[in-house]
Enzyme design. Structure first.
Site, mmCIF file in Angstrom:
data_model
loop_
_atom_site.group_PDB
_atom_site.id
_atom_site.type_symbol
_atom_site.label_atom_id
_atom_site.label_comp_id
_atom_site.label_asym_id
_atom_site.label_seq_id
_atom_site.Cartn_x
_atom_site.Cartn_y
_atom_site.Cartn_z
ATOM 1 C CE LYS A 117 -0.358 -0.471 5.044
ATOM 2 N NZ LYS A 117 -1.132 -1.154 6.096
ATOM 3 C CE1 TYR A 150 10.698 32.349 2.411
ATOM 4 C CE2 TYR A 150 10.635 29.949 2.496
ATOM 5 C CZ TYR A 150 10.532 31.127 1.782
ATOM 6 O OH TYR A 150 10.270 31.099 0.447
HETATM 7 C C1 LIG Z 1 -0.354 -2.078 6.895
HETATM 8 C C2 LIG Z 1 -0.901 -3.371 7.342
HETATM 9 C C3 LIG Z 1 -0.067 -4.497 7.531
HETATM 10 C C4 LIG Z 1 1.432 -4.440 7.478
HETATM 11 O O1 LIG Z 1 1.958 -4.086 8.732
HETATM 12 P P1 LIG Z 1 3.551 -3.966 8.981
HETATM 13 O O2 LIG Z 1 3.680 -3.588 10.406
HETATM 14 O O3 LIG Z 1 4.020 -2.894 8.052
HETATM 15 O O4 LIG Z 1 4.137 -5.286 8.650
HETATM 16 C C5 LIG Z 1 -0.678 -5.723 7.791
HETATM 17 N N1 LIG Z 1 -2.031 -5.827 7.921
HETATM 18 C C6 LIG Z 1 -2.842 -4.762 7.792
HETATM 19 C C7 LIG Z 1 -4.300 -4.928 7.975
HETATM 20 C C8 LIG Z 1 -2.311 -3.495 7.521
HETATM 21 O O5 LIG Z 1 -3.124 -2.432 7.428
#
Ligand SMILES: *Cc1c(COP(=O)(O)O)cnc(C)c1O
Length: 369
Positions: free
Chosen positions: A38, A264
């Site tokens: 993602k 700035y």
């Molecule tokens: C993002 C996510 C993961 C991955 O988690 P990590 O700590 O990055 O390994 C697994 N399951 C769900 C439902 C997630 O949203």
């Protein structure tokens, strides 16, 4: 991808392979691996990452939203893709692109069945998400019975897996809570399995679950941050390799007289003769203003150069007094030194946030180191 400035994010596929091999070495042979890609592959380059993992034999991918899955499908990714938080406005496209929804409430279940029936689907794969303590998305255990009743009324969908998400798998102080989550999930999965005439698989572990809770590996694990090189502890970070290195160059060097200010709001005032370097990366590239005023730093010629004054939108300035360097020289924002972990910690953040914040203005360069 257009290159707007000389700042690049290098994505090392050999580091990714190393991390994949390390994480899967913790699993039983028959346990499947889902790679979470993602948010553009945690800010890296989801297509290159997914293709590499597909070659390594990954079983599943997960994205948060439908459009992220479409990006992978357009690039030719054929592996099943779970969409963790699909939005009803995208349900039709989800079906058209063979993406598999996480179904987390009766509202979403009914809505999805209606669309699947309208599109004349049969046994369209879905994944049931249960809330075992995160209180973010998911059905409760008491929903199992009404879910099974709803499923009996349609041929359009079929449950492929039952899953849940751990709240604090990286935190040894929360072990009791995590064990509670694992046993709650087991009971829920048993109820669903008992009520369905076909087999479904179950999964609950993220990266830290893989490392700390072998009893929660079940049929599949969902690894995200570990693949990108971070293991939520100093010890595990040593076993993993950072996939992303954020590099830039020195655009200009300034000699600053005592009492002059930099940037700035005149936020930095020099006390002596100093040298500063201007770097083409700013908060629009994902380096938050929180890193300004000496909180964050970059590495030039192996030395620490603290950020002076406020981070600008497109640039930041660092103190290079005493560092042997010239205009055009290489700058490391994060990678091996400092690591994204170290930099993120300076602002009480985590690598997840720093990595995913690197904006699409920064060119991604895929390499093998
Ligand atoms: C993002 C996510 C993961 C991955 O988690 P990590 O700590 O990055 O390994 C697994 N399951 C769900 C439902 C997630 O949203």
């Amino acid at each position: 991808m257009a290159q707007f400035h000389e700042t690049v994010l290098e994505i090392d596929l050999n580091a990714l392979t190393h991390n994949y091999n390390y994480l899967t070495s913790k699993l039983q042979k028959e346990t499947k691996t889902l790679a979470v890609v993602k948010a553009f592959g945690y800010g890296s380059e989801s297509v290159a990452v997914a293709k590499e993992l597909e070659n390594l034999g990954i079983d599943y991918f997960a994205v948060a939203y439908v459009k992220e899955g479409v990006l992978l499908r357009n690039a030719g990714i054929r592996t099943p893709i779970l969409v963790l938080h699909p939005q009803p406005i995208n349900f039709e496209e989800l079906i058209d692109r063979c993406l598999e929804p996480s179904i987390y409430s009766h509202r979403i279940l009914k809505h999805f069945i209606a669309i699947a029936e309208e599109k004349k689907q049969k046994d369209y794969p879905i994944h049931l998400k249960f809330n075992t303590g995160l209180n973010r998305l998911g059905f409760l255990k008491t929903d199992a019975e009404p879910i099974l009743a709803t499923l009996k009324e349609t041929q359009a969908i079929k449950v492929r897996s039952v899953f849940s998400h751990l709240v604090a798998s990286e935190d040894p102080n929360e072990e009791e809570f995590t064990l509670q989550q694992i046993s709650t999930f087991k009971r829920i999965a048993e109820l669903i399995k008992a009520g369905l005439p076909y087999a479904v698989f179950m999964h609950q572990s993220n990266t830290s679950g893989v490392i700390n809770y072998p009893q929660a590996h079940f049929d599949m694990v969902r690894v995200g941050i570990g693949l990108y090189g971070f293991g939520n502890s100093e010890k595990e970070n040593k076993n993993l390799k950072p996939v992303a290195t954020l590099k830039s160059v020195i655009s200009q060097i300034h000699s600053i007289q005592p009492g002059e200010t930099v940037g700035y709001n005149r936020a930095y005032k020099s006390k002596e003769h100093e040298k500063t370097a201007t770097i083409p990366i700013g908060h629009a590239d994902g380096i938050s203003r929180a890193y300004g005023n000496g909180i964050g730093w970059v590495t030039i010629a192996g030395k620490k150069a603290p950020i002076v004054g406020n981070v600008c939108m497109d640039m930041l300035m660092v103190n290079i007094t005493g560092i042997d360097c010239k205009e055009g020289d290489k700058v490391v924002v994060f990678g091996e030194n400092p690591t994204a972990q170290q930099l993120a910690e300076a602002v009480n953040s985590i690598p997840y946030e720093l990595l995913t914040a690197i904006s699409q203005r920064v060119k991604r360069v895929v390499c093998r180191k």
